[in-house]
Write a protein that holds these residues in place. Sequence first.
Motif, PDB file in Angstrom:
ATOM      1  N   VAL A  13     -30.005  97.004 -18.051  1.00  0.00           N
ATOM      2  CA  VAL A  13     -28.693  97.772 -18.420  1.00  0.00           C
ATOM      3  C   VAL A  13     -28.711  98.158 -19.824  1.00  0.00           C
ATOM      4  CG1 VAL A  13     -26.299  97.426 -18.835  1.00  0.00           C
ATOM      5  CG2 VAL A  13     -27.249  96.268 -16.832  1.00  0.00           C
ATOM      6  N   ALA A  14     -28.776  99.418 -20.010  1.00  0.00           N
ATOM      7  CA  ALA A  14     -29.320 100.085 -21.486  1.00  0.00           C
ATOM      8  C   ALA A  14     -27.828 100.453 -22.271  1.00  0.00           C
ATOM      9  CB  ALA A  14     -30.119 101.264 -21.395  1.00  0.00           C
ATOM     10  N   ASP A  15     -26.670  99.984 -21.583  1.00  0.00           N
ATOM     11  CA  ASP A  15     -25.598 100.711 -22.200  1.00  0.00           C
ATOM     12  C   ASP A  15     -24.542  99.492 -22.222  1.00  0.00           C
ATOM     13  OD1 ASP A  15     -23.323 101.883 -23.283  1.00  0.00           O
ATOM     14  OD2 ASP A  15     -22.801 102.826 -21.447  1.00  0.00           O
ATOM     15  N   GLY A  16     -24.791  98.433 -22.948  1.00  0.00           N
ATOM     16  CA  GLY A  16     -23.912  97.408 -23.179  1.00  0.00           C
ATOM     17  C   GLY A  16     -22.659  97.456 -24.409  1.00  0.00           C
ATOM     18  N   TYR A  17     -21.457  97.372 -24.055  1.00  0.00           N
ATOM     19  CA  TYR A  17     -20.307  97.360 -25.048  1.00  0.00           C
ATOM     20  C   TYR A  17     -19.242  96.782 -24.472  1.00  0.00           C
ATOM     21  CZ  TYR A  17     -17.140  99.181 -28.812  1.00  0.00           C
ATOM     22  OH  TYR A  17     -16.277  99.006 -29.583  1.00  0.00           O
ATOM     23  N   ILE A  18     -18.750  95.692 -25.002  1.00  0.00           N
ATOM     24  CA  ILE A  18     -17.307  95.110 -24.742  1.00  0.00           C
ATOM     25  C   ILE A  18     -16.322  95.801 -25.635  1.00  0.00           C
ATOM     26  CG2 ILE A  18     -16.302  92.960 -24.173  1.00  0.00           C
ATOM     27  CD1 ILE A  18     -18.820  91.567 -24.172  1.00  0.00           C
ATOM     28  N   PRO A  19     -15.490  96.503 -25.004  1.00  0.00           N
ATOM     29  CA  PRO A  19     -14.371  97.037 -25.936  1.00  0.00           C
ATOM     30  C   PRO A  19     -13.470  96.001 -26.445  1.00  0.00           C
ATOM     31  CG  PRO A  19     -14.296  98.063 -23.861  1.00  0.00           C
ATOM     32  CD  PRO A  19     -15.461  96.945 -23.858  1.00  0.00           C
ATOM     33  N   PRO A  20     -13.197  96.155 -27.922  1.00  0.00           N
ATOM     34  CA  PRO A  20     -12.890  95.022 -28.810  1.00  0.00           C
ATOM     35  C   PRO A  20     -11.308  94.714 -28.546  1.00  0.00           C
ATOM     36  CG  PRO A  20     -13.194  96.949 -30.101  1.00  0.00           C
ATOM     37  CD  PRO A  20     -13.686  97.186 -28.887  1.00  0.00           C
ATOM     38  N   SER A  21     -10.614  95.237 -27.885  1.00  0.00           N
ATOM     39  CA  SER A  21      -9.183  95.185 -27.351  1.00  0.00           C
ATOM     40  C   SER A  21      -8.940  95.561 -26.099  1.00  0.00           C
ATOM     41  CB  SER A  21      -8.246  95.804 -28.532  1.00  0.00           C
ATOM     42  OG  SER A  21      -8.409  97.319 -28.416  1.00  0.00           O
ATOM     43  N   SER A  22      -7.506  95.089 -25.648  1.00  0.00           N
ATOM     44  CA  SER A  22      -7.094  95.286 -24.480  1.00  0.00           C
ATOM     45  C   SER A  22      -5.547  95.707 -24.338  1.00  0.00           C
ATOM     46  CB  SER A  22      -7.320  94.149 -23.367  1.00  0.00           C
ATOM     47  OG  SER A  22      -8.664  93.694 -23.663  1.00  0.00           O
ATOM     48  N   THR A  23      -5.246  96.271 -23.327  1.00  0.00           N
ATOM     49  CA  THR A  23      -3.854  96.538 -23.013  1.00  0.00           C
ATOM     50  C   THR A  23      -3.634  96.181 -21.670  1.00  0.00           C
ATOM     51  OG1 THR A  23      -3.762  98.608 -24.436  1.00  0.00           O
ATOM     52  CG2 THR A  23      -2.044  98.372 -22.741  1.00  0.00           C
ATOM     53  N   GLY A  24      -2.459  95.306 -21.495  1.00  0.00           N
ATOM     54  CA  GLY A  24      -2.048  94.661 -20.198  1.00  0.00           C
ATOM     55  C   GLY A  24      -2.558  93.360 -19.988  1.00  0.00           C
ATOM     56  N   PRO A  25      -1.848  92.803 -18.653  1.00  0.00           N
ATOM     57  CA  PRO A  25      -2.110  91.301 -18.511  1.00  0.00           C
ATOM     58  C   PRO A  25      -3.587  90.718 -18.733  1.00  0.00           C
ATOM     59  CG  PRO A  25      -1.461  92.449 -16.616  1.00  0.00           C
ATOM     60  CD  PRO A  25      -1.216  93.390 -17.753  1.00  0.00           C
ATOM     61  N   ALA A  26      -3.758  89.552 -19.162  1.00  0.00           N
ATOM     62  CA  ALA A  26      -4.929  88.873 -19.100  1.00  0.00           C
ATOM     63  C   ALA A  26      -5.001  87.843 -17.831  1.00  0.00           C
ATOM     64  CB  ALA A  26      -5.375  88.157 -20.451  1.00  0.00           C
ATOM     65  N   PRO A  27      -5.972  87.656 -17.240  1.00  0.00           N
ATOM     66  CA  PRO A  27      -7.123  87.994 -17.674  1.00  0.00           C
ATOM     67  C   PRO A  27      -7.596  89.343 -16.907  1.00  0.00           C
ATOM     68  CG  PRO A  27      -7.479  86.513 -15.753  1.00  0.00           C
ATOM     69  CD  PRO A  27      -5.793  86.630 -16.400  1.00  0.00           C
ATOM     70  N   ALA A  28      -6.721  89.738 -15.844  1.00  0.00           N
ATOM     71  CA  ALA A  28      -7.148  90.929 -15.078  1.00  0.00           C
ATOM     72  C   ALA A  28      -7.455  92.290 -15.952  1.00  0.00           C
ATOM     73  CB  ALA A  28      -5.898  91.174 -14.039  1.00  0.00           C
ATOM     74  N   MET A  29      -6.670  92.367 -16.998  1.00  0.00           N
ATOM     75  CA  MET A  29      -6.674  93.764 -17.545  1.00  0.00           C
ATOM     76  C   MET A  29      -7.485  93.406 -18.812  1.00  0.00           C
ATOM     77  SD  MET A  29      -5.943  95.877 -15.426  1.00  0.00           S
ATOM     78  CE  MET A  29      -5.979  97.075 -16.179  1.00  0.00           C
ATOM     79  N   THR A  30      -8.203  92.385 -19.134  1.00  0.00           N
ATOM     80  CA  THR A  30      -8.904  92.370 -20.392  1.00  0.00           C
ATOM     81  C   THR A  30     -10.218  93.203 -20.278  1.00  0.00           C
ATOM     82  OG1 THR A  30      -8.301  89.876 -20.634  1.00  0.00           O
ATOM     83  CG2 THR A  30     -10.275  90.505 -21.643  1.00  0.00           C
ATOM     84  N   SER A  31     -10.296  93.930 -21.576  1.00  0.00           N
ATOM     85  CA  SER A  31     -11.490  94.834 -21.481  1.00  0.00           C
ATOM     86  C   SER A  31     -12.891  93.941 -21.283  1.00  0.00           C
ATOM     87  CB  SER A  31     -11.580  95.550 -22.720  1.00  0.00           C
ATOM     88  OG  SER A  31     -10.576  96.397 -22.785  1.00  0.00           O
ATOM     89  N   HIS A  32     -13.728  94.479 -20.515  1.00  0.00           N
ATOM     90  CA  HIS A  32     -15.105  93.611 -20.282  1.00  0.00           C
ATOM     91  C   HIS A  32     -16.122  94.314 -19.812  1.00  0.00           C
ATOM     92  CE1 HIS A  32     -13.203  93.602 -16.264  1.00  0.00           C
ATOM     93  NE2 HIS A  32     -14.237  93.519 -15.846  1.00  0.00           N
ATOM     94  N   ASP A  33     -17.393  93.936 -19.971  1.00  0.00           N
ATOM     95  CA  ASP A  33     -18.477  94.477 -19.116  1.00  0.00           C
ATOM     96  C   ASP A  33     -18.679  93.481 -18.252  1.00  0.00           C
ATOM     97  OD1 ASP A  33     -18.733  96.646 -20.592  1.00  0.00           O
ATOM     98  OD2 ASP A  33     -20.783  96.139 -21.394  1.00  0.00           O
ATOM     99  N   SER A  34     -19.423  93.749 -16.792  1.00  0.00           N
ATOM    100  CA  SER A  34     -19.536  92.910 -15.911  1.00  0.00           C
ATOM    101  C   SER A  34     -20.966  93.210 -15.396  1.00  0.00           C
ATOM    102  CB  SER A  34     -18.825  92.822 -14.781  1.00  0.00           C
ATOM    103  OG  SER A  34     -17.658  92.462 -14.964  1.00  0.00           O
ATOM    104  N   ILE A  35     -21.959  92.303 -14.911  1.00  0.00           N
ATOM    105  CA  ILE A  35     -22.905  92.701 -14.187  1.00  0.00           C
ATOM    106  C   ILE A  35     -22.660  92.048 -12.645  1.00  0.00           C
ATOM    107  CG2 ILE A  35     -24.853  93.018 -15.878  1.00  0.00           C
ATOM    108  CD1 ILE A  35     -25.677  90.191 -15.608  1.00  0.00           C
ATOM    109  N   CYS A  36     -22.573  93.005 -11.960  1.00  0.00           N
ATOM    110  CA  CYS A  36     -22.542  92.622 -10.465  1.00  0.00           C
ATOM    111  C   CYS A  36     -24.068  92.427  -9.455  1.00  0.00           C
ATOM    112  CB  CYS A  36     -21.656  93.458  -9.698  1.00  0.00           C
ATOM    113  SG  CYS A  36     -20.013  93.976 -10.733  1.00  0.00           S
ATOM    114  N   MET A  37     -24.137  91.269  -9.085  1.00  0.00           N
ATOM    115  CA  MET A  37     -25.381  90.945  -8.294  1.00  0.00           C
ATOM    116  C   MET A  37     -25.253  90.692  -7.078  1.00  0.00           C
ATOM    117  SD  MET A  37     -26.845  88.733 -11.526  1.00  0.00           S
ATOM    118  CE  MET A  37     -25.307  88.068 -11.841  1.00  0.00           C
TER     119      MET A  37
END
Length: 127
Positions: A13-37
């Motif tokens: 994965v050559a484009d990793g970046y976790i956005p530093p802020s979020s809008t909306g209810p946590a944890p569902a709308m917390t900005s994040h990166d994921s790897i789905c395997m």
Amino acid sequence: MTTPAIGATTWVVADGYIPPSSTGPAPAMTSHDSICMLNAGDAPAHVAVEVFYTDREPVGPYELTVPARRAHHQRINDLRGPEPILPGVDYCLVIRSDHPIVVQHTRLDSRQAENALMSTIAYPSSR
């Protein structure tokens, strides 16, 4: 029933970046990166994730297990050991597994009320 393994044992994965802020209810709308395997094979896949940065040495491995014939979604924000991956910092991942798996990369960017979701297949390496 025997299920054939599909995928590769090394992914990038050559484009990793976790956005530093979020809008909306946590944890569902917390900005994040994921790897789905996906492990479609009959044996558990032991996965090691190594993190590469632009300005310092790599960190890892972060060790995960994907059970046989299962999917596993791992938020990068939730990886803790050997150290957390910080929001707002560019990174890349090399994901190695002892059995073939398929890896997808997803980012939820909820910094604004108009959320953005991005998903791409990781790069399967033959090495």
